[in-house]
Design a protein around this motif. Structure first.
Motif, PDB file in Angstrom:
ATOM      1  N   GLN A  57       0.836  -1.206   0.000  1.00 58.75           N
ATOM      2  CA  GLN A  57       0.000   0.000   0.000  1.00 58.75           C
ATOM      3  C   GLN A  57       0.869   1.254   0.000  1.00 58.75           C
ATOM      4  O   GLN A  57       0.504   2.271  -0.563  1.00 58.75           O
ATOM      5  CB  GLN A  57      -1.003  -0.004   1.162  1.00 58.75           C
ATOM      6  CG  GLN A  57      -0.436  -0.234   2.534  1.00 58.75           C
ATOM      7  CD  GLN A  57      -0.237   1.035   3.307  1.00 58.75           C
ATOM      8  OE1 GLN A  57      -0.620   2.090   2.849  1.00 58.75           O
ATOM      9  NE2 GLN A  57       0.375   0.913   4.465  1.00 58.75           N
ATOM     10  N   HIS A  59       3.757   1.421  -1.571  1.00 63.01           N
ATOM     11  CA  HIS A  59       4.231   1.542  -2.944  1.00 63.01           C
ATOM     12  C   HIS A  59       3.152   2.141  -3.840  1.00 63.01           C
ATOM     13  O   HIS A  59       3.462   2.878  -4.784  1.00 63.01           O
ATOM     14  CB  HIS A  59       4.628   0.156  -3.468  1.00 63.01           C
ATOM     15  CG  HIS A  59       5.253   0.189  -4.815  1.00 63.01           C
ATOM     16  ND1 HIS A  59       6.541   0.614  -5.022  1.00 63.01           N
ATOM     17  CD2 HIS A  59       4.773  -0.142  -6.038  1.00 63.01           C
ATOM     18  CE1 HIS A  59       6.814   0.537  -6.311  1.00 63.01           C
ATOM     19  NE2 HIS A  59       5.762   0.090  -6.951  1.00 63.01           N
ATOM     20  N   ALA A  60       1.894   1.813  -3.553  1.00 62.28           N
ATOM     21  CA  ALA A  60       0.779   2.354  -4.334  1.00 62.28           C
ATOM     22  C   ALA A  60       0.396   3.752  -3.857  1.00 62.28           C
ATOM     23  O   ALA A  60      -0.601   4.307  -4.303  1.00 62.28           O
ATOM     24  CB  ALA A  60      -0.416   1.412  -4.256  1.00 62.28           C
ATOM     25  N   ARG A  62      -0.849   4.733  -1.057  1.00 58.12           N
ATOM     26  CA  ARG A  62      -2.124   4.789  -0.338  1.00 58.12           C
ATOM     27  C   ARG A  62      -1.819   4.724   1.151  1.00 58.12           C
ATOM     28  O   ARG A  62      -0.676   4.506   1.553  1.00 58.12           O
ATOM     29  CB  ARG A  62      -2.994   3.589  -0.728  1.00 58.12           C
ATOM     30  CG  ARG A  62      -3.797   3.812  -1.983  1.00 58.12           C
ATOM     31  CD  ARG A  62      -4.727   2.652  -2.218  1.00 58.12           C
ATOM     32  NE  ARG A  62      -4.179   1.635  -3.116  1.00 58.12           N
ATOM     33  CZ  ARG A  62      -3.884   0.397  -2.764  1.00 58.12           C
ATOM     34  NH1 ARG A  62      -4.063  -0.001  -1.529  1.00 58.12           N
ATOM     35  NH2 ARG A  62      -3.406  -0.454  -3.641  1.00 58.12           N
ATOM     36  N   ASP A  69      -4.448  -5.353  -2.805  1.00 58.36           N
ATOM     37  CA  ASP A  69      -3.147  -5.689  -2.218  1.00 58.36           C
ATOM     38  C   ASP A  69      -3.075  -7.174  -1.889  1.00 58.36           C
ATOM     39  O   ASP A  69      -2.034  -7.816  -2.065  1.00 58.36           O
ATOM     40  CB  ASP A  69      -2.906  -4.857  -0.954  1.00 58.36           C
ATOM     41  CG  ASP A  69      -2.784  -3.372  -1.250  1.00 58.36           C
ATOM     42  OD1 ASP A  69      -2.240  -3.039  -2.316  1.00 58.36           O
ATOM     43  OD2 ASP A  69      -3.235  -2.563  -0.427  1.00 58.36           O
TER      44      ASP A  69
END
Lengths: 109, 87
Positions: A57, A59-60, A62, A69
């Protein structure tokens, strides 16, 4: 006991119960050491899922862990991915059902 | 996996959701990060599958040796493949 120890103990107990139930189905006995090993494995794996999901999360970009995920987490195991996706479908259809009932309720009012 | 699916549907136990949440959070860098309910549900399911797989494989290993009791060695024997199969 700290919260972490309590969590660990509860995971241990649940795993133990599950192992006993399955052992009953297969008419097998489990000695205590083997149950402890399986419990430790399950707890450690959940912790590992936690650190992986946290990394995903992040890395995304968020700050919430979502079902996507989890899909990324299990991508290497096809049958596990199937289980996750079918479970997700069930969850989504349940949600849709709730939404539709809630809208009908609203209409009635 | 087909054979292992039957215990999955048969088993009515599951991990408590609040416990799964706590266990996941132990390794978070920022403990304030949120987790959706779907995620908890899915991880609980995966943990259940993991338990079933470990147990059933250990049972099979013990049966190969014509034993009626699963010991540490049987679980240890199935560990490497199990660790590869699960993320």
């Amino acid at each position: 006991m700290s919260t972490e120890q309590k969590t660990r103990q509860t995971v241990y107990n649940t795993t133990k119960e599950m192992v006993h139930k399955i052992a009953l189905q297969y008419e097998m006995e489990f000695d205590n050491n083997s149950i402890d090993l399986i419990s430790e494995l399950v707890y450690k794996k959940i912790q590992m899922f936690g650190s992986d999901l946290d990394a995903f999360q992040k890395h995304a970009k968020r700050s919430t862990i979502t079902a996507d995920d989890v899909k990324l987490l299990v991508r290497n195991n096809k049958s596990l991915l199937n289980i996750v996706e079918s479970k997700l479908q069930v969850l989504n259809s349940l949600k849709k059902g709730e939404e539709s009932t809630s809208t009908t309720k609203r209409k009635r009012k | 996996m087909a054979e292992q699916n039957s215990p999955l549907e048969h088993l009515d136990l599951s991990f408590r959701h609040d416990i799964i949440k706590e266990a996941l959070k132990t390794k978070f860098q920022n403990p304030k990060n949120k987790i959706t309910d779907d995620t908890i549900e899915l991880i609980s399911e995966i943990a259940k599958v993991l338990t079933i797989e470990a147990t059933v494989r250990a049972v099979k290993q013990a049966k190969l040796e014509y034993r009626t009791k699963v010991t540490l060695e049987h679980v240890e024997a199935i560990l490497p493949q199990l660790m590869l199969d699960f993320p």
